[in-house]
Motif scaffolding. Structure first.
Motif, PDB file in Angstrom:
ATOM      1  N   ARG A 138       0.827  -1.212   0.000  1.00  0.00           N
ATOM      2  CA  ARG A 138       0.000   0.000   0.000  1.00  0.00           C
ATOM      3  C   ARG A 138       0.860   1.261   0.000  1.00  0.00           C
ATOM      4  NH1 ARG A 138      -2.991   3.209  -0.928  1.00  0.00           N
ATOM      5  NH2 ARG A 138      -4.643   4.206   0.273  1.00  0.00           N
ATOM      6  N   ASP A 144      -3.118   0.996  -4.804  1.00  0.00           N
ATOM      7  CA  ASP A 144      -4.317   1.438  -4.100  1.00  0.00           C
ATOM      8  C   ASP A 144      -4.926   0.257  -3.331  1.00  0.00           C
ATOM      9  OD1 ASP A 144      -5.913  -0.018  -5.860  1.00  0.00           O
ATOM     10  OD2 ASP A 144      -6.108   1.671  -7.230  1.00  0.00           O
ATOM     11  N   ILE A 145      -5.971   0.569  -2.572  1.00  0.00           N
ATOM     12  CA  ILE A 145      -6.527  -0.463  -1.681  1.00  0.00           C
ATOM     13  C   ILE A 145      -7.061  -1.657  -2.478  1.00  0.00           C
ATOM     14  CG2 ILE A 145      -8.384  -0.930  -0.012  1.00  0.00           C
ATOM     15  CD1 ILE A 145      -7.970   1.890   1.060  1.00  0.00           C
ATOM     16  N   ALA A 146      -7.729  -1.359  -3.612  1.00  0.00           N
ATOM     17  CA  ALA A 146      -8.305  -2.435  -4.420  1.00  0.00           C
ATOM     18  C   ALA A 146      -7.206  -3.341  -4.984  1.00  0.00           C
ATOM     19  CB  ALA A 146      -9.126  -1.843  -5.559  1.00  0.00           C
ATOM     20  N   ALA A 149      -5.739  -5.424  -2.197  1.00  0.00           N
ATOM     21  CA  ALA A 149      -6.671  -6.498  -1.824  1.00  0.00           C
ATOM     22  C   ALA A 149      -6.626  -7.624  -2.852  1.00  0.00           C
ATOM     23  CB  ALA A 149      -8.088  -5.936  -1.711  1.00  0.00           C
ATOM     24  N   SER A 155     -10.265  -8.937   1.385  1.00  0.00           N
ATOM     25  CA  SER A 155     -11.186  -7.824   1.153  1.00  0.00           C
ATOM     26  C   SER A 155     -10.457  -6.486   1.346  1.00  0.00           C
ATOM     27  CB  SER A 155     -12.356  -7.913   2.118  1.00  0.00           C
ATOM     28  OG  SER A 155     -11.906  -7.659   3.432  1.00  0.00           O
ATOM     29  N   GLU A 156     -11.062  -5.439   0.809  1.00  0.00           N
ATOM     30  CA  GLU A 156     -10.470  -4.109   0.965  1.00  0.00           C
ATOM     31  C   GLU A 156     -10.476  -3.685   2.437  1.00  0.00           C
ATOM     32  OE1 GLU A 156     -12.061  -1.243  -1.748  1.00  0.00           O
ATOM     33  OE2 GLU A 156     -11.842  -2.582  -3.465  1.00  0.00           O
ATOM     34  N   VAL A 159      -7.491  -5.043   4.120  1.00  0.00           N
ATOM     35  CA  VAL A 159      -6.280  -4.287   3.773  1.00  0.00           C
ATOM     36  C   VAL A 159      -6.179  -3.053   4.658  1.00  0.00           C
ATOM     37  CG1 VAL A 159      -5.161  -2.903   1.974  1.00  0.00           C
ATOM     38  CG2 VAL A 159      -6.164  -5.103   1.394  1.00  0.00           C
ATOM     39  N   LYS A 160      -7.292  -2.356   4.800  1.00  0.00           N
ATOM     40  CA  LYS A 160      -7.289  -1.142   5.642  1.00  0.00           C
ATOM     41  C   LYS A 160      -6.900  -1.481   7.071  1.00  0.00           C
ATOM     42  CE  LYS A 160     -10.883   1.263   3.030  1.00  0.00           C
ATOM     43  NZ  LYS A 160     -12.306   1.586   3.008  1.00  0.00           N
TER      44      LYS A 160
END
Lengths: 181, 126
Positions: A138, A144-146, A149, A155-156, A159-160
Motif C-alpha cells: 500500500r 491502491d486499496i483495491a 486487496a 477484502s479491501e 487491507v485497511k
C-alpha cells in the motif's frame, strides 16, 4: 517489462529480505518471481504488472515459508537449543530524530539516518506477515486499496485494517526506541 | 487516517533510502535475475511468425496430436485388414478358376448346388 523490473527489483529484494531474513533466499525469491512474471504475464499491459508481480512475490515468499517449515521439522532437534539473542537484541536503545531531517549534511546526521533506517527495517521484519504485506504494497509500492486487496486475495476492509495496525505497530515500536518521525 | 498516512510516508522515505543502499554484489545479482527473466519473457507477437498453416498446425492440431495419431493408426489398420481380405478372396477365386480351366475339379464340385449357382452367376456376368 524491463523498465518495470528495473524499477521494482530493489524493493522486491528488500520485501523478500524482511520476510525471510536471508539475503541469498531473498535473491532467489526475487529471481523466481521475475521469471514467473516474464514467462506467464510477459504480454500483459504495463498497468497490470505491479499487482501481478506482488501477487507472485508474496506467493513465492509463502512457498519459501512452507519449504522452510518442512525443513525445520527435521532440524528442530538440532536447533531447539540454539539461542535467539540476535533477534531480541536492540539495535539502538534511544535515538532522537529531528523532524523532517531526511537529508543529513553531517556525518552525525548520516549516522542517525542509518540507525533510524535499521530500526524501521527491524520493525517491519517483526510485523505479522499479512500486516507487512499490506503495509509495503500500500505505502511502498503505492498500490491502491483495491489492487492491494486483489494481490493479497482478501477484502479491501482487511487491507485497511492490516495497514492501520501495521502503521500503529511501527509507530509504537519506533517510539519505544525513542524515535519520533 | 491522515496521521497514519503521514507516518507511512515517512517510513517509506527511509525504506527508499535502504533500497538505494543495497550493496553492489546484490545489485549485480538482481541485474542478472532481471536479464534472465527478460530472456524468458512471453511476447505478445510470438505467434505472428506462425500465421496461416503453421499457426493452425501448432494451435489447433498440436494439442490433439495424440488423438489424431490414434485415429490415423485405426483407419490404416482397418484399411489394411480389408485389403488383406480382398487378396485372400482373389487367391481363392484364382485357385478355382485355375482348376476349372485345367479340368482338375472333382466331379463332386459340379454336383454342388452352390457351385452351380456361382458358376451360372459368373457366366451371366461375363
Amino acid at each position: 517489462m524491463s523498465d518495470f523490473l528495473a524499477s521494482v527489483e530493489r524493493r522486491a529484494y528488500k520485501q523478500a529480505l524482511f520476510a525471510v531474513r536471508d539475503g541469498e533466499a531473498a535473491l532467489d525469491i526475487v529471481q523466481d518471481s521475475m521469471l514467473k512474471l516474464a514467462e506467464k504475464y510477459g504480454n500483459k499491459p504495463a498497468g497490470e504488472l505491479p499487482m501481478l508481480f506482488q501477487r507472485i512475490l508474496q506467493n513465492t515468499i509463502r512457498d519459501f515459508y512452507r519449504r522452510q517449515k518442512v525443513r525445520s521439522m527435521w532440524t528442530t532437534l538440532f536447533s531447539a537449543f540454539s539461542s535467539s539473542d540476535d533477534e531480541d537484541a536492540d539495535l539502538l536503545e534511544t535515538l532522537e530524530v529531528e523532524q523532517g531531517s531526511y537529508s543529513p549534511t553531517t556525518p552525525h546526521g548520516s549516522l542517525e539516518q542509518t540507525q533510524v533506517l535499521a530500526i524501521i527495517e527491524e520493525g517491519i521484519k517483526r510485523l505479522p506477515p499479512r500486516q507487512r504485506e499490506a503495509f509495503l504494497m500500500r505505502y511502498w509500492e503505492d498500490m491502491d486499496i483495491a489492487e492491494t486487496a486483489a494481490a493479497m486475495g482478501c477484502s479491501e476492509g482487511s487491507v485497511k485494517t492490516h495497514c492501520s495496525r501495521a502503521t500503529h505497530s511501527l509507530a509504537t515500536a519506533l517510539k519505544a526506541k525513542g524515535v519520533e518521525l | 487516517m491522515n496521521e497514519e498516512r503521514e507516518i507511512a510516508y515517512k517510513v517509506r522515505h527511509y525504506l527508499n533510502l535502504g533500497a538505494d543502499k543495497i550493496d553492489r554484489k546484490t545489485a549485480d545479482r538482481l541485474f542478472e535475475s532481471r536479464m534472465k527473466a527478460l530472456s524468458h519473457q512471453k511476447v505478445a507477437g510470438a505467434h505472428l511468425s506462425l500465421t496461416g498453416v503453421g499457426h493452425i498446425a501448432t494451435d489447433v492440431f498440436l494439442p490433439h496430436a495424440r488423438a489424431l495419431v490414434a485415429i490415423a493408426v485405426l483407419v490404416f489398420a482397418v484399411f489394411g485388414v480389408s485389403t488383406w481380405n480382398d487378396f485372400q478372396k482373389a487367391d481363392e477365386h484364382e485357385a478355382i478358376d485355375s482348376a476349372l480351366l485345367a479340368d482338375d475339379l472333382p466331379i463332386s464340385a459340379y454336383l454342388d448346388k452352390g457351385f452351380q449357382a456361382w458358376l451360372s452367376e459368373h457366366s451371366s456376368q461375363d
